[in-house]
Design a protein around this motif. Sequence first.
Motif, PDB file in Angstrom:
ATOM      1  N   VAL A   1       0.858  -1.194   0.000  1.00  0.00           N
ATOM      2  CA  VAL A   1       0.000   0.000   0.000  1.00  0.00           C
ATOM      3  C   VAL A   1       0.886   1.234   0.000  1.00  0.00           C
ATOM      4  CG1 VAL A   1      -1.941  -1.108   1.173  1.00  0.00           C
ATOM      5  CG2 VAL A   1      -0.118  -0.034   2.521  1.00  0.00           C
TER       6      VAL A   1
ATOM      7  N   SER B   1      -3.579   6.151  -4.732  1.00  0.00           N
ATOM      8  CA  SER B   1      -4.935   5.691  -4.465  1.00  0.00           C
ATOM      9  C   SER B   1      -4.979   4.898  -3.167  1.00  0.00           C
ATOM     10  CB  SER B   1      -5.437   4.812  -5.629  1.00  0.00           C
ATOM     11  OG  SER B   1      -4.794   3.551  -5.606  1.00  0.00           O
ATOM     12  N   ALA B   2      -6.183   4.459  -2.843  1.00  0.00           N
ATOM     13  CA  ALA B   2      -6.380   3.687  -1.610  1.00  0.00           C
ATOM     14  C   ALA B   2      -6.360   2.195  -1.877  1.00  0.00           C
ATOM     15  CB  ALA B   2      -7.722   4.081  -0.982  1.00  0.00           C
ATOM     16  N   HIS B   3      -5.881   1.790  -3.050  1.00  0.00           N
ATOM     17  CA  HIS B   3      -5.872   0.374  -3.395  1.00  0.00           C
ATOM     18  C   HIS B   3      -4.774  -0.387  -2.645  1.00  0.00           C
ATOM     19  CE1 HIS B   3      -8.269   1.933  -6.711  1.00  0.00           C
ATOM     20  NE2 HIS B   3      -8.621   0.701  -7.001  1.00  0.00           N
TER      21      HIS B   3
ATOM     22  N   GLU C   1     -10.749  -4.513   0.832  1.00  0.00           N
ATOM     23  CA  GLU C   1     -10.326  -3.233   0.273  1.00  0.00           C
ATOM     24  C   GLU C   1     -10.318  -3.295  -1.256  1.00  0.00           C
ATOM     25  OE1 GLU C   1      -9.268  -0.361   2.057  1.00  0.00           O
ATOM     26  OE2 GLU C   1     -10.279  -1.478   3.662  1.00  0.00           O
TER      27      GLU C   1
ATOM     28  N   ASP D   1       0.560   6.562   2.763  1.00  0.00           N
ATOM     29  CA  ASP D   1      -0.530   7.268   3.433  1.00  0.00           C
ATOM     30  C   ASP D   1      -1.738   6.372   3.706  1.00  0.00           C
ATOM     31  OD1 ASP D   1       0.922   9.636   3.402  1.00  0.00           O
ATOM     32  OD2 ASP D   1       0.153  10.214   1.425  1.00  0.00           O
ATOM     33  N   HIS D   2      -1.703   5.149   3.265  1.00  0.00           N
ATOM     34  CA  HIS D   2      -2.826   4.228   3.457  1.00  0.00           C
ATOM     35  C   HIS D   2      -2.974   3.906   4.953  1.00  0.00           C
ATOM     36  CE1 HIS D   2      -5.345   0.638   3.104  1.00  0.00           C
ATOM     37  NE2 HIS D   2      -5.581   0.972   1.843  1.00  0.00           N
TER      38      HIS D   2
END
Length: 316
Positions: free
Chosen positions: A173, A240-242, A194, A176-177
């Motif tokens: 990740v 991204s948040a992936h 997720e 920042d995740h």
Amino acid sequence: MSRLRFRQVRCFLEVAQRGSFMAAAEVLGLTQPAVSRSIRELEATLDVSLFDRSQRGAILTAHGRKLFDAAEAAMALLTEGLQATQDMGYSRELLRVGALPNVCGLTLPKIVEDFQTLYPRSTVRVISGANSDLLARLRQGGLDVVIGRLADSNAMHGLSFQHLYDESIVFAVGADHPFAQGGATPDLGALLREPMLAPIPGTIIRQELERFLFRSGFVAPDFALESIDAGFVNKTIRASAHVVVTVEALVADARAAGHVVILPIHDPALKGPVGLTTLPGSPEGPALRMLMGMLRERLSRAPLHTNIDMEEANKE
């Protein structure tokens, strides 16, 4: 050994092959006394008799036969090496290399750059893609070598694989995740809930991922994104948040820079061998032999992936 001379060995081989000092002198462009002198010097250095000299010609002694076998093989290797050295700058070959995306982006460019200083007239065509597609091209004669993960036995039938290093599949990740923050200890189930970027279907790493999930008691979800493109993977993981499932080498630089965190999900099923796959019997010129040698030497020792400290990860 320091007293041996190349001229003496050449004279010895010619006399042995032709059974005549006169015939050897003609081939070598020397006088018969010069050839005889070289043989006498060689015999004096070795302190043995190499020829029985008679009216029938020059016949090898037992010592001579032993020396002949070794000298002939050594001369053949030396001739081959000298010829290869002379050909290096002039060989014109098209070398077609299929490679995994992470190899294309990390290690292969420097190897190709160094190779082209030796063979500046040859062209190296690099094709990136999924392992299955690259192996199909190899079978059809469209590639000379594939740098990739070891496929299953059916896909590898009739091909030759040389193992170079092991490569890990990781869950990663962006820095920042939420899962990257201190104290976060997500399990596999939480990761699968997720949005996730996974390798494309049909690739070996996708198959290994799905086997790992099945063994862990999960069914592969409908992944939000699928790609093996190095640029896309790295931009997605940082922007991204992936959760990204990819090979460790692809995110090694970003991890070292602090932009990416590799999550503590480890299993032997997530590690697989990478090496060179070739089609036995395919033609191989001097430039290709040189490039193959450089690939073997560089890839087998290159730090293609960051080592994860398994004990520390398990403690966390």
